[in-house]
Design an enzyme around this catalytic site. Structure first.
Site, PDB file in Angstrom:
ATOM      1  NE  ARG A   7     -93.111  30.692  -8.000  1.00 33.04           N
ATOM      2  CZ  ARG A   7     -94.323  30.174  -8.122  1.00 33.04           C
ATOM      3  NH1 ARG A   7     -95.390  30.870  -7.731  1.00 33.04           N
ATOM      4  NH2 ARG A   7     -94.496  28.968  -8.615  1.00 33.04           N
ATOM      5  NE  ARG A  20    -114.673  34.833 -18.631  1.00 36.80           N
ATOM      6  CZ  ARG A  20    -115.787  34.680 -19.322  1.00 36.80           C
ATOM      7  NH1 ARG A  20    -116.750  33.909 -18.828  1.00 36.80           N
ATOM      8  NH2 ARG A  20    -115.955  35.266 -20.482  1.00 36.80           N
ATOM      9  CG  HIS A  60     -84.843  26.873 -14.019  1.00 39.12           C
ATOM     10  ND1 HIS A  60     -84.128  26.454 -12.921  1.00 39.12           N
ATOM     11  CD2 HIS A  60     -85.972  26.107 -14.045  1.00 39.12           C
ATOM     12  CE1 HIS A  60     -84.796  25.487 -12.310  1.00 39.12           C
ATOM     13  NE2 HIS A  60     -85.910  25.262 -12.972  1.00 39.12           N
ATOM     14  CD  GLU A 112     -86.249  22.122 -11.138  1.00 38.31           C
ATOM     15  OE1 GLU A 112     -85.876  22.941 -10.267  1.00 38.31           O
ATOM     16  OE2 GLU A 112     -86.631  22.469 -12.273  1.00 38.31           O
ATOM     17  CG  HIS A 159     -86.127  27.575 -19.290  1.00 40.42           C
ATOM     18  ND1 HIS A 159     -86.889  28.547 -18.659  1.00 40.42           N
ATOM     19  CD2 HIS A 159     -86.392  26.416 -18.648  1.00 40.42           C
ATOM     20  CE1 HIS A 159     -87.581  27.980 -17.674  1.00 40.42           C
ATOM     21  NE2 HIS A 159     -87.290  26.690 -17.656  1.00 40.42           N
ATOM     22  CG  HIS A 207     -87.165  21.287 -16.721  1.00 42.66           C
ATOM     23  ND1 HIS A 207     -86.936  22.544 -17.236  1.00 42.66           N
ATOM     24  CD2 HIS A 207     -87.321  21.458 -15.376  1.00 42.66           C
ATOM     25  CE1 HIS A 207     -86.960  23.435 -16.260  1.00 42.66           C
ATOM     26  NE2 HIS A 207     -87.184  22.815 -15.124  1.00 42.66           N
ATOM     27  CE  LYS A 255     -92.906  30.626 -11.827  1.00 42.94           C
ATOM     28  NZ  LYS A 255     -91.479  30.607 -12.222  1.00 42.94           N
ATOM     29  CD  GLU A 303     -90.573  33.902 -11.655  1.00 45.15           C
ATOM     30  OE1 GLU A 303     -90.396  32.731 -11.296  1.00 45.15           O
ATOM     31  OE2 GLU A 303     -90.594  34.271 -12.848  1.00 45.15           O
ATOM     32  CG  ASN A 335     -86.972  30.607 -12.489  1.00 40.73           C
ATOM     33  OD1 ASN A 335     -87.521  29.545 -12.722  1.00 40.73           O
ATOM     34  ND2 ASN A 335     -87.636  31.745 -12.345  1.00 40.73           N
ATOM     35  CE  LYS A 344     -92.165  26.090  -6.788  1.00 39.11           C
ATOM     36  NZ  LYS A 344     -92.162  25.381  -8.082  1.00 39.11           N
TER      37      LYS A 344
END
Length: 396
Positions: free
Chosen positions: A272, A152, A279, A216, A283, A296, A174, A268, A276, A258
């Site tokens: 935030r 955990r 993206h 990026e 994606h 990517h 993330k 997000e 993206n 960032k």
């Protein structure tokens, strides 16, 4: 309905932080260790930037005490840097274990993730064991997810060895793996203890990976800091030549932007989402082509061109801005046109994949668009207009 996002640059200036003019025009020598702070109360941590950090024991001096460390890396990076990191960690940890994963986005899945858990359990690692993600974004995302899940939650450190990971995926907590129907759809928000951006590792980066990382970097200009975009236009040749001083500045400024965004919106909920930019289209390209076919950053590069064109057609930016961004993407060695995912209905296939995007709400695709240079917004767009953009911006 759109959500307009305040530029991090303007907010930085209001808060007395680094302004675009002060940070985008001054480049410190690459040999100077630079630190960018992620401010998240008890989850705060530093990003350190300089050459030679990975192999220096002092880099890890402030980490919590533990008996064991586990280096998670891949078949490409392990022969280059695993021994150096293991030697640097040996004075601090009685046991330093290593697990080597297969390389590639196509391996960012449950089966590969289980290799990390197998190693942790086989070595009897406890909840204080520190995981070290040594590699690019795939290694970082999977190591972070494993750290969030094992017992955990155990501490982990990001040691990114690609430009893309240094300026984006290693920062902000993330963590995820892919699903065949969507990228990064299974994961958790889980912050590292430290991010170590060793600029020396960029010397061994393939040219294609360097260009992918620049995607990026480029995104931070249109969404937040047009002075930084101008700096990139002036220094793109130096970045492609791996000039250490130019890379140090690009990594630092990207991390500053960032860090500010993540500090305001860790999970997000709003702001935030601007990170993206490009993206949603990108994606879809990665999923539609099959993970690993396009890098990517290549998907993001073409995706930024598509998002800028959608912004232009919505009247948010003018022709000159869209052309300027397209030129910068091209100079970075990135694709300008998206691939054809379905010869019969290419736009329909893109729309189908984009509806699985994490920003979609009730089946409505929400795009990160440029609402004027240096300012982003998140909003929907009519399917018919998105189809026009896809048809205009894809190969064929």
């Amino acid at each position: 309905m759109s959500t307009v996002i305040t530029s991090p640059n303007s907010a930085l200036q209001r808060d007395g932080g680094a302004s675009a003019s002060s940070t985008s025009s001054i480049s410190l020598p690459a040999s100077v260790v630079q630190t960018v702070a992620i401010n998240l109360a008890d989850r705060s941590y530093p990003i350190t930037i300089a050459p030679g950090l990975l192999a220096t024991p002092a880099t890890y001096a402030a980490l919590p005490k533990a008996t064991a460390a586990l280096i998670v890396t891949n078949t490409t990076v392990a022969p280059l840097y695993a021994d150096a990191l293991r030697s640097a960690l040996a004075p601090k940890y009685a046991q330093v274990h290593t697990v080597v994963l297969p390389d590639g986005e196509e391996h960012k899945n449950w089966q590969t993730l289980n290799l990390i858990f197998d190693a942790l359990l086989q070595h009897g690692c406890d909840r204080k064991t520190v995981l070290f993600a040594l590699g690019g974004g795939v290694v970082g995302d999977m190591t972070g997810f494993a750290a969030a899940s094992y017992m955990r939650g155990v501490p982990f450190v990001q040691v990114p060895t690609t430009l893309l990971a240094q300026v984006d995926s290693s920062v902000g907590g993330k963590t995820a793996i892919n699903h065949p129907l969507g990228k990064n759809m299974i994961g958790a928000f889980y912050q590292p203890q430290l991010v170590v951006c060793d600029l020396s590792t960029l010397d061994t980066l393939p040219v294609r990976e360097l260009s992918a990382g620049l995607a990026e970097v480029i995104k931070y200009g249109p969404i937040a800091d047009m002075d930084f975009m101008g700096w990139l236009e002036e220094h793109m040749d130096a970045l492609l030549a791996r000039d250490r001083t130019a890379l140090a500045h690009a990594v630092r400024r990207s991390c500053e932007i960032k860090a500010w965004v993540v500090g305001q919106d860790e999970r997000e909920a709003g702001l935030r989402a601007i990170l993206n930019f490009g993206h949603t289209f990108g994606h879809a390209i990665e999923a539609g082509m099959g993970y690993g076919a396009w890098l990517h950053g290549e998907g993001v590069g073409a995706g930024m061109v598509m998002a800028a064109e959608l912004s232009r057609r919505l009247g948010l930016v003018d022709d000159a801005f869209a052309a300027r961004l397209k030129t910068l993407v091209q100079r970075a060695g990135l694709p300008l046109r998206g691939p054809v995912l379905d010869a019969a209905d290419n736009a329909g296939r893109y729309l189908e994949l984009m509806r699985v995007d994490k920003k979609a709400e009730a089946g409505e695709i929400r795009f990160v668009l440029i609402d004027g240079p240096g300012r982003a917004c998140v909003r929907a767009a009519p399917d018919a207009l998105v189809r026009e953009v896809i048809d205009a911006c894809c190969a064929g």
